[in-house]
Design a protein around this motif. Structure first.
Motif, short mmCIF file in Angstrom:
data_model
loop_
_atom_site.label_atom_id
_atom_site.label_comp_id
_atom_site.label_asym_id
_atom_site.label_seq_id
_atom_site.Cartn_x
_atom_site.Cartn_y
_atom_site.Cartn_z
N GLY A 175 35.98 -14.27 -10.18
CA GLY A 175 37.06 -14.75 -11.02
C GLY A 175 36.57 -15.27 -12.35
N ILE A 176 37.45 -15.32 -13.30
CA ILE A 176 37.09 -15.65 -14.68
C ILE A 176 36.61 -17.09 -14.83
CG2 ILE A 176 39.34 -16.41 -15.56
CD1 ILE A 176 37.10 -13.82 -17.29
N LYS A 177 37.11 -18.02 -14.02
CA LYS A 177 36.71 -19.42 -14.15
C LYS A 177 35.24 -19.61 -13.81
CE LYS A 177 40.98 -22.05 -13.90
NZ LYS A 177 41.71 -23.14 -13.21
N LYS A 178 34.79 -18.98 -12.72
CA LYS A 178 33.38 -19.11 -12.33
C LYS A 178 32.46 -18.42 -13.34
CE LYS A 178 31.56 -19.67 -8.36
NZ LYS A 178 30.97 -19.49 -7.02
N LEU A 179 32.96 -17.35 -13.95
CA LEU A 179 32.15 -16.58 -14.90
C LEU A 179 32.24 -17.12 -16.33
CD1 LEU A 179 32.70 -12.84 -13.87
CD2 LEU A 179 30.62 -14.17 -13.60
N GLU A 180 33.13 -18.06 -16.56
CA GLU A 180 33.40 -18.52 -17.93
C GLU A 180 32.15 -18.98 -18.69
OE1 GLU A 180 36.81 -20.99 -20.35
OE2 GLU A 180 36.70 -21.16 -18.18
N PRO A 181 31.18 -19.68 -18.04
CA PRO A 181 29.99 -20.10 -18.79
C PRO A 181 29.21 -18.91 -19.39
CG PRO A 181 30.13 -21.29 -16.72
CD PRO A 181 31.17 -20.22 -16.66
N ILE A 182 29.29 -17.75 -18.75
CA ILE A 182 28.64 -16.56 -19.28
C ILE A 182 29.58 -15.80 -20.20
CG2 ILE A 182 27.64 -14.30 -18.69
CD1 ILE A 182 26.55 -15.57 -16.12
N LEU A 199 39.10 -9.62 -13.06
CA LEU A 199 38.72 -10.72 -13.93
C LEU A 199 39.91 -11.36 -14.62
CD1 LEU A 199 35.51 -9.44 -15.79
CD2 LEU A 199 35.69 -11.52 -14.42
N THR A 200 40.82 -10.54 -15.12
CA THR A 200 41.88 -11.04 -15.99
C THR A 200 43.26 -11.10 -15.36
OG1 THR A 200 42.42 -8.85 -16.89
CG2 THR A 200 40.64 -10.08 -17.97
N GLY A 201 43.43 -10.40 -14.21
CA GLY A 201 44.74 -10.32 -13.60
C GLY A 201 45.66 -9.33 -14.30
N GLU A 210 42.21 -7.83 -24.32
CA GLU A 210 42.70 -8.87 -25.23
C GLU A 210 42.44 -10.27 -24.65
OE1 GLU A 210 44.23 -10.54 -28.59
OE2 GLU A 210 43.89 -8.38 -28.28
N THR A 211 42.62 -10.40 -23.33
CA THR A 211 42.35 -11.67 -22.66
C THR A 211 40.89 -12.08 -22.84
OG1 THR A 211 44.08 -11.29 -21.01
CG2 THR A 211 42.35 -12.86 -20.41
N LEU A 212 39.98 -11.13 -22.69
CA LEU A 212 38.56 -11.42 -22.82
C LEU A 212 38.20 -11.78 -24.26
CD1 LEU A 212 37.05 -8.63 -20.54
CD2 LEU A 212 37.31 -11.05 -20.00
#
Length: 308
Positions: A175-182, A199-201, A210-212
Motif C-alpha cells: 500500500g501507498i502509506k507503507k511505501l510513502e517514504p520511498i 498502490l493508488t486504488g 496522476e496520484t503518484l
C-alpha cells in the motif's frame, strides 16, 4: 563527489529455475514439464544487467550466501561487467531461488524462496556505492528487514542521487502509506497496471499516474504489457505502442523495460524516447527464455535507434 555509476541496483538476487510447461496447473490439476533452464535473476539485477549491456556503468547492492547459487550470481555479474563491491557475502544461510513455470503462450507463475535476501541490515550496506550513482534503482524484497534498510538508505541519500522504483506486486500490496517514504523521494516510478491499481486504488492508469505525481514522483512510466506503456511527467503524457514480436517467455519483461527507460533518462532523452527505449528492450527480452538471454547490446539498440 565523483560519480562512479550511472545506476546502482538494490534488490533481491535470485537464481531462476524456469520450467516450460504445457499449462499453468490450477488446484487438483496436473501438467508436465517440456524443458527446464537455470538462470540468474532478481528484478533489479535483471535491470542492471540490461543497462550493463547498453554500456552503462553499473553496480549492485544485495546479499548472497556462500553456496553454489551465490557463486553463480556473482560470477554472472562479473561476466556482465557489474560492480559487485556492494554485494554482501555471508557464510551462512542460502541464496535466493525462484521457481518459475512458463506456459506455451509465455505466461508464468513464480514462487520465491528469498533466503538471505531478506536479512540485509543497514550496517552491512556499502553506502559509498549508492552515494556515487546518478540513479539508485530499487525493487522488492519479500521480508521487512531489507525493505526497512532500503527506506533508511533512501532517507540518507545525497540529493543528487535520483531514486527509481519498480515496486513489483510484493511492494504494491504493502500500500501507498507503507511505501510513502520511498515513493515521496522517487524521481521515476515504473509500475505495471496491476501494481498501479494496488498502490493508488485507481483502475484508470492515467488517474493512477496522476496520484503518484501528486505525491512528489517526477516521472511515472506505467507498463501495459502487450499494449506498450504510458509515460507522464505531469506536463507531457504519451501512450507508446508495444513492438510486435513472437513471445517466448515474459519473465523479466518489466525489468527489461526499466533498463531501456533508465538508459533514456541517463542519456537525457525525451520522455517519449525513454518510453520507446523501454518498449524496445522489453520486446527483445520476451523473444527468448529467461529474464536476461534476450537483453540487447548497445549495437543492436543503435541499429534500431540510429538517432539515439
Amino acid at each position: 563527489m565523483k560519480r562512479l555509476f550511472d545506476v546502482v541496483g538494490f534488490g533481491a538476487l535470485n537464481v531462476d529455475k524456469l520450467y516450460k510447461v504445457n499449462k499453468i496447473a490450477g488446484p487438483d490439476e496436473e501438467g508436465f514439464v517440456i524443458t527446464c533452464e537455470e538462470t540468474c535473476g532478481g528484478s533489479a539485477a535483471n535491470t542492471i544487467v540490461g543497462l550493463a549491456r547498453l554500456g552503462c556503468r553499473v553496480g549492485f547492492i544485495g546479499k548472497v550466501a556462500n553456496d553454489r547459487e551465490g557463486k553463480m550470481l556473482l560470477e554472472d555479474f562479473r561476466r556482465e561487467g557489474v560492480d559487485t563491491k556492494g554485494v554482501v557475502k555471508t557464510k551462512t544461510g542460502r541464496s535466493g531461488v525462484v521457481m518459475g513455470f512458463v506456459d506455451q503462450k509465455g505466461e508464468r507463475a513464480l514462487y520465491v524462496d528469498p533466503g538471505v535476501n531478506d536479512t540485509i541490515d543497514f550496517g552491512e550496506v556499502e553506502k559509498e556505492v549508492a552515494y556515487k550513482a546518478k540513479f539508485l534503482h530499487l525493487t522488492s524484497f519479500v521480508g521487512e528487514k531489507s525493505f526497512e534498510t532500503q527506506k533508511k538508505l533512501v532517507e540518507n541519500l545525497p540529493e543528487n542521487v535520483k531514486v527509481s522504483l519498480d515496486p513489483g506486486e510484493l511492494y504494491a500490496r504493502k500500500g501507498i502509506k507503507k511505501l510513502e517514504p520511498i515513493v515521496g523521494k522517487c524521481f521515476v516510478l515504473m509500475p505495471n497496471l496491476k501494481e498501479l491499481a494496488l498502490l493508488t486504488g485507481e483502475e484508470d492508469y492515467v488517474a493512477g499516474a496522476e496520484t503518484l505525481l501528486k505525491m512528489g514522483v517526477q516521472v511515472v512510466a506505467v507498463k501495459l504489457g502487450g499494449r506498450g506503456c504510458y509515460v507522464t511527467d505531469g506536463k507531457e503524457s504519451y501512450h507508446i505502442e508495444a513492438y510486435r514480436v513472437a513471445v517466448v517467455d515474459t519473465t523479466g519483461a518489466g525489468d527489461a523495460f526499466c533498463a531501456g527507460f533508465l538508459y533514456g533518462l541517463i542519456k537525457n532523452k525525451s520522455l517519449e524516447d525513454c518510453g520507446r527505449l523501454g518498449n524496445f528492450v522489453a520486446s527483445r527480452c520476451i523473444m527468448k527464455m529467461g529474464a536476461r538471454a534476450g537483453l540487447p547490446r548497445l549495437e543492436e539498440l543503435k541499429t534500431s535507434f540510429p538517432d539515439i
